[in-house]
Design a protein around this motif. Structure first.
Motif, PDB file in Angstrom:
ATOM      1  N   ILE A   1     -26.710   4.901  -6.768  1.00  0.00           N
ATOM      2  CA  ILE A   1     -27.391   3.618  -6.967  1.00  0.00           C
ATOM      3  C   ILE A   1     -27.722   3.406  -8.442  1.00  0.00           C
ATOM      4  CG2 ILE A   1     -29.512   2.328  -6.500  1.00  0.00           C
ATOM      5  CD1 ILE A   1     -29.518   3.562  -3.705  1.00  0.00           C
ATOM      6  N   VAL A   2     -28.222   4.455  -9.091  1.00  0.00           N
ATOM      7  CA  VAL A   2     -28.563   4.349 -10.512  1.00  0.00           C
ATOM      8  C   VAL A   2     -27.324   4.025 -11.340  1.00  0.00           C
ATOM      9  CG1 VAL A   2     -29.426   5.605 -12.521  1.00  0.00           C
ATOM     10  CG2 VAL A   2     -30.563   5.853 -10.310  1.00  0.00           C
ATOM     11  N   THR A   3     -26.232   4.729 -11.069  1.00  0.00           N
ATOM     12  CA  THR A   3     -24.988   4.476 -11.803  1.00  0.00           C
ATOM     13  C   THR A   3     -24.495   3.055 -11.584  1.00  0.00           C
ATOM     14  OG1 THR A   3     -24.373   6.813 -11.548  1.00  0.00           O
ATOM     15  CG2 THR A   3     -22.621   5.275 -12.176  1.00  0.00           C
ATOM     16  N   PHE A   4     -24.630   2.565 -10.353  1.00  0.00           N
ATOM     17  CA  PHE A   4     -24.211   1.193 -10.046  1.00  0.00           C
ATOM     18  C   PHE A   4     -25.079   0.187 -10.791  1.00  0.00           C
ATOM     19  CE2 PHE A   4     -24.753  -2.635  -7.430  1.00  0.00           C
ATOM     20  CZ  PHE A   4     -23.452  -3.099  -7.413  1.00  0.00           C
ATOM     21  N   LEU A   5     -26.411   0.421 -10.814  1.00  0.00           N
ATOM     22  CA  LEU A   5     -27.319  -0.500 -11.506  1.00  0.00           C
ATOM     23  C   LEU A   5     -27.049  -0.531 -13.007  1.00  0.00           C
ATOM     24  CD1 LEU A   5     -30.716   0.260  -9.717  1.00  0.00           C
ATOM     25  CD2 LEU A   5     -29.368  -1.833  -9.542  1.00  0.00           C
ATOM     26  N   LEU A   6     -26.822   0.645 -13.585  1.00  0.00           N
ATOM     27  CA  LEU A   6     -26.648   0.742 -15.031  1.00  0.00           C
ATOM     28  C   LEU A   6     -25.232   0.405 -15.478  1.00  0.00           C
ATOM     29  CD1 LEU A   6     -28.648   4.010 -15.827  1.00  0.00           C
ATOM     30  CD2 LEU A   6     -29.447   1.655 -15.886  1.00  0.00           C
ATOM     31  N   GLY A   7     -24.267   0.514 -14.572  1.00  0.00           N
ATOM     32  CA  GLY A   7     -22.881   0.341 -14.982  1.00  0.00           C
ATOM     33  C   GLY A   7     -22.366   1.534 -15.760  1.00  0.00           C
ATOM     34  N   GLY A   8     -23.048   2.644 -15.634  1.00  0.00           N
ATOM     35  CA  GLY A   8     -22.685   3.860 -16.356  1.00  0.00           C
ATOM     36  C   GLY A   8     -23.747   4.914 -16.104  1.00  0.00           C
ATOM     37  N   PHE A   9     -23.869   5.848 -17.033  1.00  0.00           N
ATOM     38  CA  PHE A   9     -24.810   6.949 -16.840  1.00  0.00           C
ATOM     39  C   PHE A   9     -26.067   6.813 -17.697  1.00  0.00           C
ATOM     40  CE2 PHE A   9     -20.538   8.555 -15.896  1.00  0.00           C
ATOM     41  CZ  PHE A   9     -20.732   8.962 -14.589  1.00  0.00           C
ATOM     42  N   ALA A  10     -26.187   5.727 -18.418  1.00  0.00           N
ATOM     43  CA  ALA A  10     -27.376   5.473 -19.229  1.00  0.00           C
ATOM     44  C   ALA A  10     -27.493   3.975 -19.470  1.00  0.00           C
ATOM     45  CB  ALA A  10     -27.293   6.218 -20.570  1.00  0.00           C
ATOM     46  N   VAL A  11     -28.687   3.536 -19.865  1.00  0.00           N
ATOM     47  CA  VAL A  11     -28.901   2.124 -20.200  1.00  0.00           C
ATOM     48  C   VAL A  11     -28.108   1.813 -21.460  1.00  0.00           C
ATOM     49  CG1 VAL A  11     -30.601   0.381 -20.844  1.00  0.00           C
ATOM     50  CG2 VAL A  11     -31.187   2.132 -19.149  1.00  0.00           C
ATOM     51  N   ASP A  12     -27.119   0.931 -21.316  1.00  0.00           N
ATOM     52  CA  ASP A  12     -26.234   0.646 -22.448  1.00  0.00           C
ATOM     53  C   ASP A  12     -25.682  -0.770 -22.312  1.00  0.00           C
ATOM     54  OD1 ASP A  12     -24.731   0.979 -24.741  1.00  0.00           O
ATOM     55  OD2 ASP A  12     -24.037   2.982 -24.185  1.00  0.00           O
TER      56      ASP A  12
END
Length: 436
Positions: free
Chosen positions: A178-189
């Motif tokens: 879910i986090v990866t889906f929300l961020l579009g990656g592995f960190a806020v970028d």
């Protein structure tokens, strides 16, 4: 609600009749907001806040569309694009401040609107669906505001997004996905900023659609009123226009005056100074906080500090969302036949305690995550859930309400709001006749 005694719409010109036969928009407006819509004659200024919420939404959409024309959703230049809007675009500073402060005022209006619903029992039958649609709007507002807070790409924007999105990692099995889906990656970028900008632009129009559904649902049973007594006859109502359009106009004037004071004299008072520092992933702020309107829920989130069966972070996430989801069940948790707290002396006292509790949660949510604020948050969070799950069902089932007036007309014209038939007693409808 259009009652049988409401004044029907009558086009006054041949062109008006021709248009009404083919596209009856004027008739719909008349029946929804004009003389064809009858409202209880005793509704007070707390009922202004529904209209004010609509005005706040219009301000947000109008200013947001123009700001989007100049904003760049790219981490390399997002911060500079906001500064460009503030310094180089004609009246860009005004639009940006209207949008930023408008979000805060939107939440102020909605919080008062929700409190009015709690105080006067607007969540009870036959308005359960109106209440639930209002809560859906509130959830959409929170999502929209959170994503909008990220767009300036300041320090608090970046770190707020990092903290809040990482909360979902506490969900077992699917949390990291879910986090990866929300961020579009592995960190806020950059991918995160693009996603949030897209959704932040879209969701206000979804909110507007749900608002239309809410107004539609409201017009079926009609508006609630301070006594909680349902409309029984023409003596209980007046046309929405001109009586309450004038009243709403006065309330709107006061709202715009206060809004203008913040806009021109205190434009940054409700914001955070760290957001005027460009986002830096290598420099963590000393104290990460969301916007002030999230503080009560942030305090509940941080109140869980000990792992018990589940990780503390997961408990916090569950509690934070449960604090809002719980409100959907109010029509069934409150067992009293009386709507208004005006006639429920015992529950009224507990409502005052709840108001103080919410103020404490708000203060602790904006305070550092240290003692004594964490301990106070824990106590306040326990009371919040106890109020709705324990106190409200027990008190509503056992309290003895004050006698209700026989009708709205009796309460208004004879000043007998605290006398009449016993609360919950069947009504004969005799008091529905106009007062002589």
């Amino acid at each position: 609600m259009s009652f049988g005694w409401a004044k029907p719409y009558e086009p006054k010109t041949d062109l008006g009749r021709w248009f009404d036969e083919r596209l009856p928009v004027p008739r719909m407006v008349w029946n929804s907001l004009g003389g064809g819509y009858e409202v209880p004659k005793n509704i007070n200024y707390f009922w202004n806040f529904g209209v004010l919420a609509g005005v706040a939404l219009v301000i947000q959409i109008a200013t947001g569309v123009v700001l989007a024309m100049h904003y760049a959703a790219n981490t390399d230049i997002a911060f500079q694009s906001v500064e460009h809007i503030m310094r180089d675009i004609n009246y860009g500073w005004l639009l940006r401040y209207m949008h930023a402060n408008g979000a805060s005022f939107f939440f102020i209006v909605v919080y008062i609107h929700i409190w009015r619903g709690l105080w006067y029992g607007s969540y009870k039958a036959p308005r359960e669906l109106v209440w639930m649609l209002g809560l859906v709007i509130f959830l959409l507002m929170m999502a929209t505001a959170f994503m909008g807070y990220v767009l300036p790409w300041g320090q608090m924007s970046f770190w707020g997004a990092t903290v809040i999105t990482n909360l979902f990692s506490a969900i077992p099995v699917v949390g990291d996905t879910i986090v990866t889906f929300l961020l579009g990656g592995f960190a806020v970028d950059n991918a995160t900023l693009n996603r949030f900008f897209s959704l932040h632009f879209l969701l206000p129009f979804v909110i507007a659609g749900v608002v239309m559904l809410k107004i539609w649902a409201l017009h079926i049973p009609g508006s609630n009123n301070p006594t909680g007594v349902e409309v029984k006859g023409p003596a209980d109502t007046v046309p929405f226009h001109p009586y309450f359009t004038a009243k709403d106009g006065f309330g709107l004037g006061i709202y715009l005056i206060v809004f203008s004071i913040f806009l021109f004299f205190l434009p940054n008072y409700l914001g955070h100074p760290d957001n005027y520092i460009e986002a830096n992933a290598l420099s963590t702020p000393a104290h990460i906080v969301p916007e002030w309107y999230f503080w009560p829920f942030y305090a509940i989130l941080r109140a869980f500090t000990v792992d018990f069966i589940l990780p503390a972070k997961l408990w916090g996430v569950l509690a934070m969302f449960s604090a809002i989801i719980l409100l959907f069940f109010l029509p069934w948790l409150d067992k009293s036949a009386v709507k208004s707290m005006k006639y429920r002396p015992q529950m009224k006292l507990w409502m005052y305690v709840l108001l103080v509790d919410l103020a404490i949660l708000s203060y602790c949510g904006g305070a550092p995550a240290e003692e004594p604020f964490v301990r106070i948050s824990q106590i306040a969070a326990i009371y919040y859930f106890a109020h709705f799950l324990i106190i409200l069902p027990i008190v509503s089932a056992r309290e003895t309400p004050l006698p209700l007036p026989n009708s709205i007309a009796e309460a208004v014209l004879k000043g007998k709001e605290s006398t009449g038939a016993p609360a919950g007693a069947p009504d004969t409808g005799a008091a529905a006749q106009p007062a002589e």
